[in-house]
Scaffold this active site. Sequence first.
Site, PDB file in Angstrom:
ATOM      1  N   LYS B  12     -33.035  -8.904   4.564  1.00  0.00           N
ATOM      2  CA  LYS B  12     -34.483  -8.659   4.524  1.00  0.00           C
ATOM      3  C   LYS B  12     -35.041  -9.330   3.281  1.00  0.00           C
ATOM      4  CE  LYS B  12     -36.636  -5.826   7.051  1.00  0.00           C
ATOM      5  NZ  LYS B  12     -36.757  -6.114   8.489  1.00  0.00           N
ATOM      6  N   THR B  57     -31.351  -5.822   9.174  1.00  0.00           N
ATOM      7  CA  THR B  57     -32.085  -6.155   7.946  1.00  0.00           C
ATOM      8  C   THR B  57     -32.908  -4.956   7.503  1.00  0.00           C
ATOM      9  OG1 THR B  57     -34.011  -7.071   9.121  1.00  0.00           O
ATOM     10  CG2 THR B  57     -32.211  -8.585   8.625  1.00  0.00           C
ATOM     11  N   ASP B  58     -33.336  -4.156   8.458  1.00  0.00           N
ATOM     12  CA  ASP B  58     -34.105  -2.959   8.122  1.00  0.00           C
ATOM     13  C   ASP B  58     -33.288  -1.995   7.253  1.00  0.00           C
ATOM     14  OD1 ASP B  58     -36.686  -1.426   8.835  1.00  0.00           O
ATOM     15  OD2 ASP B  58     -35.108   0.038   9.223  1.00  0.00           O
ATOM     16  N   PHE B 166     -46.224 -41.905 -24.944  1.00  0.00           N
ATOM     17  CA  PHE B 166     -45.370 -42.478 -23.894  1.00  0.00           C
ATOM     18  C   PHE B 166     -45.557 -43.991 -23.889  1.00  0.00           C
ATOM     19  CE2 PHE B 166     -44.246 -43.308 -19.308  1.00  0.00           C
ATOM     20  CZ  PHE B 166     -42.903 -43.035 -19.451  1.00  0.00           C
ATOM     21  N   ARG B 183     -51.507 -38.343 -26.130  1.00  0.00           N
ATOM     22  CA  ARG B 183     -51.909 -37.845 -24.806  1.00  0.00           C
ATOM     23  C   ARG B 183     -51.695 -36.339 -24.721  1.00  0.00           C
ATOM     24  NH1 ARG B 183     -47.052 -39.153 -20.359  1.00  0.00           N
ATOM     25  NH2 ARG B 183     -45.414 -38.122 -21.558  1.00  0.00           N
ATOM     26  N   GLN B 233     -39.115 -35.904 -20.406  1.00  0.00           N
ATOM     27  CA  GLN B 233     -37.668 -35.743 -20.375  1.00  0.00           C
ATOM     28  C   GLN B 233     -37.148 -35.248 -21.720  1.00  0.00           C
ATOM     29  OE1 GLN B 233     -39.294 -38.167 -18.854  1.00  0.00           O
ATOM     30  NE2 GLN B 233     -38.112 -39.147 -17.221  1.00  0.00           N
ATOM     31  N   ASN B 259     -45.267 -32.934 -14.345  1.00  0.00           N
ATOM     32  CA  ASN B 259     -46.164 -33.461 -15.378  1.00  0.00           C
ATOM     33  C   ASN B 259     -47.594 -33.286 -14.885  1.00  0.00           C
ATOM     34  OD1 ASN B 259     -47.407 -34.865 -17.407  1.00  0.00           O
ATOM     35  ND2 ASN B 259     -45.907 -36.533 -17.438  1.00  0.00           N
ATOM     36  N   HIS B 261     -50.810 -34.065 -14.960  1.00  0.00           N
ATOM     37  CA  HIS B 261     -51.532 -35.151 -15.605  1.00  0.00           C
ATOM     38  C   HIS B 261     -52.955 -34.751 -15.986  1.00  0.00           C
ATOM     39  CE1 HIS B 261     -48.177 -37.627 -14.559  1.00  0.00           C
ATOM     40  NE2 HIS B 261     -48.409 -37.576 -13.270  1.00  0.00           N
TER      41      HIS B 261
END
Lengths: 305, 305, 305, 305
Positions: B12, B57-58, B166, B183, B233, B259, B261
Site C-alpha cells: 500500500k 495491501t489493505d 561559469f 551569476r 558540479q 540548475n 536558471h
Amino acid sequence: MAHVLGQNQYGKAENRIVRVHREADRHHLKDLNVSVSLRGDFEDVHLTGSNANCLPTDSTKNTVYAFAKRHGIESAEGFAMLLARHFVENTERGVVHSARIRIEEYSWDRIAAASDRPGETADTGHSFVRNGQEVRTTEVEYDGGRFRVVSGLKDLVVMNTTDSEFWGYLKDPYTTLPEAYDRILATQVTARWAFGFAGRDAEDAAPDWNHSYREVRRHLLEAFAQTYSYSLQQTLHAMGTRVLDHRAEVDEVRLELPNKHHFLVDLEPFGLKNENEVYYAADRMYGLIEGTVHREGVTPVIPVS
Amino acid sequence: MAHVLGQNQYGKAENRIVRVHREADRHHLKDLNVSVSLRGDFEDVHLTGSNANCLPTDSTKNTVYAFAKRHGIESAEGFAMLLARHFVENTERGVVHSARIRIEEYSWDRIAAASDRPGETADTGHSFVRNGQEVRTTEVEYDGGRFRVVSGLKDLVVMNTTDSEFWGYLKDPYTTLPEAYDRILATQVTARWAFGFAGRDAEDAAPDWNHSYREVRRHLLEAFAQTYSYSLQQTLHAMGTRVLDHRAEVDEVRLELPNKHHFLVDLEPFGLKNENEVYYAADRMYGLIEGTVHREGVTPVIPVS
Amino acid sequence: MAHVLGQNQYGKAENRIVRVHREADRHHLKDLNVSVSLRGDFEDVHLTGSNANCLPTDSTKNTVYAFAKRHGIESAEGFAMLLARHFVENTERGVVHSARIRIEEYSWDRIAAASDRPGETADTGHSFVRNGQEVRTTEVEYDGGRFRVVSGLKDLVVMNTTDSEFWGYLKDPYTTLPEAYDRILATQVTARWAFGFAGRDAEDAAPDWNHSYREVRRHLLEAFAQTYSYSLQQTLHAMGTRVLDHRAEVDEVRLELPNKHHFLVDLEPFGLKNENEVYYAADRMYGLIEGTVHREGVTPVIPVS
Amino acid sequence: MAHVLGQNQYGKAENRIVRVHREADRHHLKDLNVSVSLRGDFEDVHLTGSNANCLPTDSTKNTVYAFAKRHGIESAEGFAMLLARHFVENTERGVVHSARIRIEEYSWDRIAAASDRPGETADTGHSFVRNGQEVRTTEVEYDGGRFRVVSGLKDLVVMNTTDSEFWGYLKDPYTTLPEAYDRILATQVTARWAFGFAGRDAEDAAPDWNHSYREVRRHLLEAFAQTYSYSLQQTLHAMGTRVLDHRAEVDEVRLELPNKHHFLVDLEPFGLKNENEVYYAADRMYGLIEGTVHREGVTPVIPVS
C-alpha cells in the site's frame, strides 16, 4: 578517510521542442520533451573548478534543436539514438563516455472541421488538438559500442467495471478487508519495455519504432480488457506476457500499476441498495503493484523505481 | 520461448498518517506519508490467480496505523525499521522475503501567539503551522538479515545571488553560451544519504536519526552558502564532501541538483543598465547535475534515478 | 465600528463519484467530481457556535451518492439541477436559500479489443480507457425560483501550425517584439457558456445537455481551426460568435485563452535556416486573452476570473 | 440577433522576476510572479483583425522588468500600483482604460552558516533558502481615478490538535456523521483582504504594505490558534474579525478554508484504543467553508470564487 566521486552525470533536462514537417498544405507534428545526460571524464569539473572538460548544458540543448532541423524527427527512439551517438562520438577529447537521452512524446490529433460539402467533415491540414490519453516515453543509452533502448508509456488510465474479484488471500491479525466477488479494477498504467535491438547502424535492423509502439499499446489494452482478474498482479502478468507473445522485438516488460480504488458506497442508511452502481473514487492511499516479465535467458535491464 | 516473472513487489502506497503525542497540554506531531513494498513468494499470485500467499495491501495499511499507536513514532527511520522487520518476520509461512518502507515527513512549527503578558508571545501547545521548506525522506529495506537505510530530503530550494561563475568550458560547434563571471546560482536540492548502520537491534547502535537529519541538512546548506562556485558540479561535490567530513554515520551522499536558471534581462533597449539586479526565473529547460560522493572502500547503494 | 458577516457559503467539495449503469453486459459510465455550496441562514453558525442551522458537509456528500443511485446520472447538468433543488427545497426550516453545484466530468472511451473473427475488433462492454482530451464542467445555481446553468470545458489544448500572423500593433517605448507573418498559434481553452434556460421543471424545455455539449465543443474547435488569425483576440471572438450562431440555447460565451508561445529557435549560429519548422514550447510567461461574447439584450452572468 | 463583445482583457501572465538589491555585501531579494491585464478600447482587435490599439503582451512583460530596475521593488503592492498607473496613463491614445496587476510573492530566508567564531553562526549576506510556508498575493486595479488594492495569502496550512468540537447540527435523512467532542481542525488558508486606501499619490497615505502584511498574517494565525472552535465557520469568523479589530487599514476580509479532514482510525479490530492519537489525513472530498467579514457601511469588493 578519503572521499571518492562516484557515478555522476549532467545535461540539459526537459528541452521542449515542437517540430513541424510541412508536406505542402498538410503539416505533421512532433511534440517532445527531451532530456540529455552525459557521463564521462568530469572529475576535474567537480574537484578543481576547471571546466575544460565540461560541455555546457546549453550546448546540449542547442544540439537537440539543431538536430531536429537537420535530421527531422521520424520517431522519438530514432531521434534519441542520433543524439546519444553524437555526444559520445563527436565531443572533443572523448570526454563523454556514454549518453542517455530520455524523451516524453505528447500526441496530437487532427481537428476535423465541416467541409464545403454539407454533412461532411475534413481535416484541416494544420490544425491539431492535443490527445491527452497518455504520454509516450523512451530512454536510449549509448556507450560507444551498443545501444540500450527502453520505451514505454505513462498516464494511461483504464478501468474494468466488472470481471474482477479478490478473495482467498492470506489473513494476518491486521486483515479486515472483506472479500470481493465483483469489483471495479482501475489503474493508471506506467509501462516500460526493453528492446533486443542494440546495433549501431540502420542496417542493424532497428524495428519500426512507431509501429512497435502502437502495437505494444494495443496489446496492453487488450490484455487488460480481456483478462478475468483475481488480482491486479494477475492482470499485470497477463499484460506483460501478451506483449512478449506478440512483439518479437521486445525482450522485457515492466509495469507499475497503482490500484485506483473505487469503493462501493454504503447506501443502506438511506434505504437504498447499492448493486455495484455507485462508487467513491479514492485518491490515496492506493495499492501499488509492480513487476517485470521477460524472456527466458534475457537479463532484465529496466530498473526498479 | 518461455517467459519469466522477474522482480516484483507490491504493497500500500502513500498511507497518510498524523500521529499526535499528547504530553499533558503540550502536543507533539508526526505527519508522515508511508509506502510499503513487499517482495517474496508471489509467483502463484501472478500466474495462477491463487491469492493464498497474498497479504492484502489493505492489511499493510492497517499495520501502519496500528504500529503508530502501539509503538509511537520517534523518527521516520525507526518507524520504518519496525514495519519492515514486522512484515518479513511475522508474515505467515515466510512468504515475505524482504520489505521496503518509504516515508515522506512533513514538518510543522508551533504557532506563537500573543500571551497574557503584553509584548510577549508564547506557543500554544496544540496549534501548528506547516513548515513548507522541504520534505524529509527515508527508505528502509530489510531482508531478514540486515537493514539498509537511505535518508534524504527534497524540495529544498536555495539561491546564491553572487559568488558563482561559469567559464573556461569546452566549446563545440553548438556552443553559444556567453561566459559568466557573476551569476545567480539556484537549485532545488534532492539529497539522499546512506548510513553505515545495518544492525537489527537497538544495541547495534543506530544513530539518533532526528539529530542526524538536522545536522546533515545544516551541512548541506552551509556548504552551498560557503562555496565560491565555478560550476554547479563543484558545489555538488562540496556539499557531499562536507556531509561525509562531519557525519561519521553517513557513508554515501547522492545529490540531484537542477540548475534553476535565472537569466539576466537585457534592459539596454530601454536605456537601462542591468547590473546583476533584474533576473527572469525560467521553468524549463534546466541543467540537471547529479552525482555521488562516498567513502573510499564503500560500495555505493543509492540508485541513479 | 461594528463588523458584518457578508457573503458566505459552505459544502462538501470534490466528491469523486463513478456511476455505473449496467445495461445487461454493456456498461455505461459517468465519472464526476461534484462540489456543493450552500448559502442561507448561517449567521448563528459563524457568530455563536450554535450549529442548529448547519447541515453537515458530510450530509451533502451522502446526498450526492444517494441521488446518483436513486436518479441515475443522465448528464452533469441534470444531476446538478436535481441536487441544487433538493438542498433548497428540502432542507429543514428553509435555512438553505440557494445552492450552487459545480461538476467536473471526465470522459472515458470503450477499449476495442480483437474479436473472435480475425482482423476485426469489438468493444468489450465493460472496459474503458480514460479520454484525456479535456474536462467538461458545469455550474448550476438555484435560488428557489430560477436556475442559472453555466457549462464549459477546460484543458482542451489546440494548435494551428500556420494561418496566424501578428503585426501592425501599437508600439510603446517598451516594445521590442518583431512582427510575425507566419507563426504557431496554440492555446489551452477554458470556455464557459451560459444557457437561456431557467425553468424549474422538465416541461420547461431544458436542452439536451449532452448533445449541446458535443455541438458547442465542435463549433469551438472548428472556429479555431478555420479562422485565419491576426491575433488571439480575433480567434477568441470568432470562437464565441460561432457558438452563438449555431446554438440557440446558449446566450453567452466566455473564453480564457493563454497564448502558449512557441518560439522559433535561432539556428543561424549552426549554419541552419529555420523555415518555421523548429519551435521551443515555453511554459511561462504567457499572454492571457480573455473575453465574453453574448447576445444583444442579454445581461452577462459569467464572472471574470 | 446581433452579438456583442462583452468584458474583455488581456496581458502577459506570470512574469517571473527576481530582483536583487545589493547593499554592499548584503543582498536583498524580491521574488515575484507578476500578471498584467489591460482593459480598454480593444473592439477592433477582436472584430476586424486590426492591431492598431493592441499593445503587445510582450511589451507589458518588458515594462515589468524595466520598472523593476528603474524603481526597485519595495513591496508587491507598491510595485503593482506603479505598473497599473503606467499602463493607464502612458499608453498611447488612451486605449487602456483600466489595468489589473496580480502578484504572487515567494519569500526567502537567509542561510545562517557557521562563522569563524566557534559555536556561532552568521548569515551569509547573499545565500538564501526558500521559505515555503505560504505565498503572499496582491491584486491592484487602477482605472485612472482610484486604486483598489486587495492583498492576501494562500497555502498557509495550519492545524489544531484539540479545542475543536462539532455537534448539535441539523440532521436530515442523509445525515450519518457522528458528533465530535474533540477533533483535529486543519485547513489550508486562502485569505484576501481589501484596503480602504484608494489614493493616487504617496501623500495619500498608503499603509506600510510589508508591515501590514506581517501583522495581518500574525492575527490570522493567532485567531486560528486561540479560538476554541465549534465549527470551522466560527473559526473563519474569528479570524476575519480579529484582523478588522487590529488593522485599521483593512476594510474587508474574505477567507476560503478547506476542512482538511483528519479521520480517527478505528483500531479496535487490533485490540487497540485510539485516544485521539492516530489519524488518517484525507485528500478529497473536503468541506469547503468560505466567507467575508467587513466593516459596517463598507461595500464588499472581493469576489466570490
